[in-house]
Design a protein around this motif. Structure first.
Motif, PDB file in Angstrom:
ATOM      1  N   LYS A  29     -29.784  32.838 -15.797  1.00 44.41           N
ATOM      2  CA  LYS A  29     -29.380  34.042 -15.910  1.00 44.41           C
ATOM      3  C   LYS A  29     -27.866  34.411 -15.489  1.00 44.41           C
ATOM      4  N   PHE A  47     -34.670  46.775 -20.773  1.00 48.94           N
ATOM      5  CA  PHE A  47     -35.497  45.724 -20.678  1.00 48.94           C
ATOM      6  C   PHE A  47     -36.801  46.306 -20.176  1.00 48.94           C
ATOM      7  N   TRP A 132     -25.523  45.658 -21.050  1.00 52.09           N
ATOM      8  CA  TRP A 132     -26.414  44.421 -20.992  1.00 52.09           C
ATOM      9  C   TRP A 132     -25.967  43.514 -19.768  1.00 52.09           C
ATOM     10  N   MET A 136     -29.402  42.781 -17.419  1.00 57.68           N
ATOM     11  CA  MET A 136     -30.116  41.459 -17.754  1.00 57.68           C
ATOM     12  C   MET A 136     -30.428  41.163 -16.383  1.00 57.68           C
ATOM     13  N   GLU A 139     -34.312  40.948 -14.514  1.00 55.27           N
ATOM     14  CA  GLU A 139     -35.404  40.283 -15.135  1.00 55.27           C
ATOM     15  C   GLU A 139     -36.141  39.448 -13.968  1.00 55.27           C
ATOM     16  N   GLU A 241     -33.344  35.535 -24.688  1.00 58.30           N
ATOM     17  CA  GLU A 241     -32.627  36.832 -24.607  1.00 58.30           C
ATOM     18  C   GLU A 241     -31.405  36.843 -25.517  1.00 58.30           C
ATOM     19  N   LYS A 385     -38.722  41.478 -20.662  1.00 56.19           N
ATOM     20  CA  LYS A 385     -37.809  41.459 -22.023  1.00 56.19           C
ATOM     21  C   LYS A 385     -37.116  42.147 -22.402  1.00 56.19           C
ATOM     22  N   ALA A 386     -35.920  41.784 -23.141  1.00 56.28           N
ATOM     23  CA  ALA A 386     -35.218  42.969 -23.765  1.00 56.28           C
ATOM     24  C   ALA A 386     -36.086  43.350 -24.783  1.00 56.28           C
TER      25      ALA A 386
END
Length: 430
Positions: A29, A47, A132, A136, A139, A241, A385-386
């Motif tokens: 990540k 997400f 983004w 992200m 997650e 992703e 998830k995106a």
């Protein structure tokens, strides 16, 4: 050694927040976040939590107040001086200064953005929206929080002695798995279990057990915080992703077909060696490899994360041979739903044909099957998830149609663009 049972019995202790650091996350990540920060920092994404195991009704088990408390705690976290020093100065994959100064300055000032939470039909709808690079990073902590709160809900009714016995049984169960892996010559295996772990303390115990039981066969952990605390290699590369969001941003079918390779072209500019690992299954492995540009054949290896793992490895071997590469010099990383039997089977099947490595996830860090009434602690499939990028829906096809996601009309479009034919459905356990 931490007395986990006693800590669980007193699990309200502030010493045990579920997520205790912004680097209590998977290494890939952070690598992907730096890539996004460099290449697409202004992309707006959403997400969303997705419970594939609908029979596990999380909103009926997990108290909303506790969930909000843990999510709010994550929003209060920032990078500590020691964590920043570790990221800036540690050696990752043989390279120092893996993380650039501009990215680190941004990360050192980051607080995670707000979340949106509501209940619907026995499930939690948890979403994150924004830039983004920021969104992200929700997650992994979001998944870890939901998984551990579910565990706590089951364990809450147990008394101290019952908890001691439960954890003793779980420890013995894992140690038996490790003993079965000990004879495998040339085994390389890492902990990939952060996202669906039973708890932070349990993941940390599992890692310590792997260190003692497997020695150099244990190559590290995807969890950055545990890697830092235990002086281990932090391992991981990239995930679905990236191609999902690059593809969502593609405005034409031609650009859509090129998007998965655009991802790897950006990655190629930033990383080398064992970080050059292809994840080919987002829109079907076979078609991805058939259309892959020649420069990808020089990459170190492939990670297999859906479908039949043996077939995936055979497909990779055939592809390398067809492009004039020696498969015995290439690396295949198996990472989908692994447990001891499958690890042993795949290791023996491909020994000497390719270099193999294993990312052992949920069934390392969350296997309490058979230890509680009605298997109440059995692992289940929860993902975050995106689901959109700049207002356009994302799609994932996978090599297993049971893992596909996205609007039906877009799934059909992607199948056409990527020439995905019939697929074999495989049960998704974790």
């Amino acid at each position: 050694m931490v007395d986990i049972a006693t800590r669980v019995y007193n699990h309200k202790w502030k010493i045990d927040p579920i997520v205790r650091s912004l680097i209590d996350t998977d290494f890939y990540k952070l690598l992907m976040c730096q890539s996004v920060f460099r290449n697409k920092p202004d992309t707006k994404v959403t997400f969303s939590l997705i419970n594939r195991s609908r029979s596990v009704r999380l909103a009926e088990m997990v108290d909303e107040g506790e969930l909000r408390e843990q999510l709010d705690h994550v929003r209060s976290l920032s990078l500590s001086r020691g964590e920043s020093t570790w990221m800036r100065g540690n050696m990752f994959y043989g390279k120092r200064q893996m993380f650039r100064s501009d990215f680190m300055e941004w990360f050192e000032n980051l607080r995670l953005p707000p979340y949106h939470l509501e209940k619907r039909d026995g499930q939690y709808e948890l979403t994150f929206e924004g830039a983004w690079p920021e969104v992200m990073l929700w997650e992994i902590p979001a998944l870890a929080i939901l998984m551990e709160l579910r565990s706590r809900a089951v364990l809450n009714s147990m008394k101290r002695f019952e908890l001691q016995i439960l954890y003793a049984q779980a420890m013995a169960k894992l140690w038996e798995k490790i003993k079965r892996l000990q004879p495998l010559e040339g085994l390389k295996i890492a902990d990939f279990g952060t996202r669906r772990r039973h708890s932070y303390l349990w993941q940390d115990w599992c890692v310590q057990a792997m260190i003692e039981g497997l020695g150099k066969k244990f190559t590290g952990t995807s969890n950055c915080h545990i890697a830092m605390q235990r002086d281990l290699e932090a391992v991981g590369t990239n995930a679905h992703e990236l191609p999902m969001i690059y593809s969502a941003l593609a405005m034409t079918d031609e650009k859509l077909a090129a998007a998965p390779y655009d991802v790897l072209r950006d990655w190629h500019e930033e990383h080398e060696g064992n970080l050059r690992i292809i994840l080919p299954d987002t829109y079907g492995t076979k078609g991805f490899l058939e259309r892959a540009p020649d420069w990808l054949t020089s990459w170190t290896g492939i990670r297999i994360d859906s479908g039949d793992p043996a077939q995936g490895a055979e497909t990779a071997i055939d592809w390398w041979r067809s492009r004039g590469e020696d498969p015995t010099q290439k690396l295949v990383i198996f990472s989908d739903g692994l447990d001891t039997d499958k690890i042993i089977e795949l290791h023996k099947q491909f020994q000497g044909r390719v270099r193999t490595s294993f990312g052992w996830g949920t069934l390392l860090t969350n296997d309490f099957r058979g230890l509680t009434t009605n298997d109440a602690l059995a692992p289940f499939s929860l993902v975050c998830k995106a689901v959109s990028a700049n207002g356009r829906p994302t799609v994932k096809l996978s090599d297993n149609p049971n893992k596909a996601m996205g609007p039906d009309d877009q799934i059909e479009r992607y199948k056409r663009v990527f020439d995905v034919g019939a697929q074999k459905a495989v049960e998704v356990v974790v």
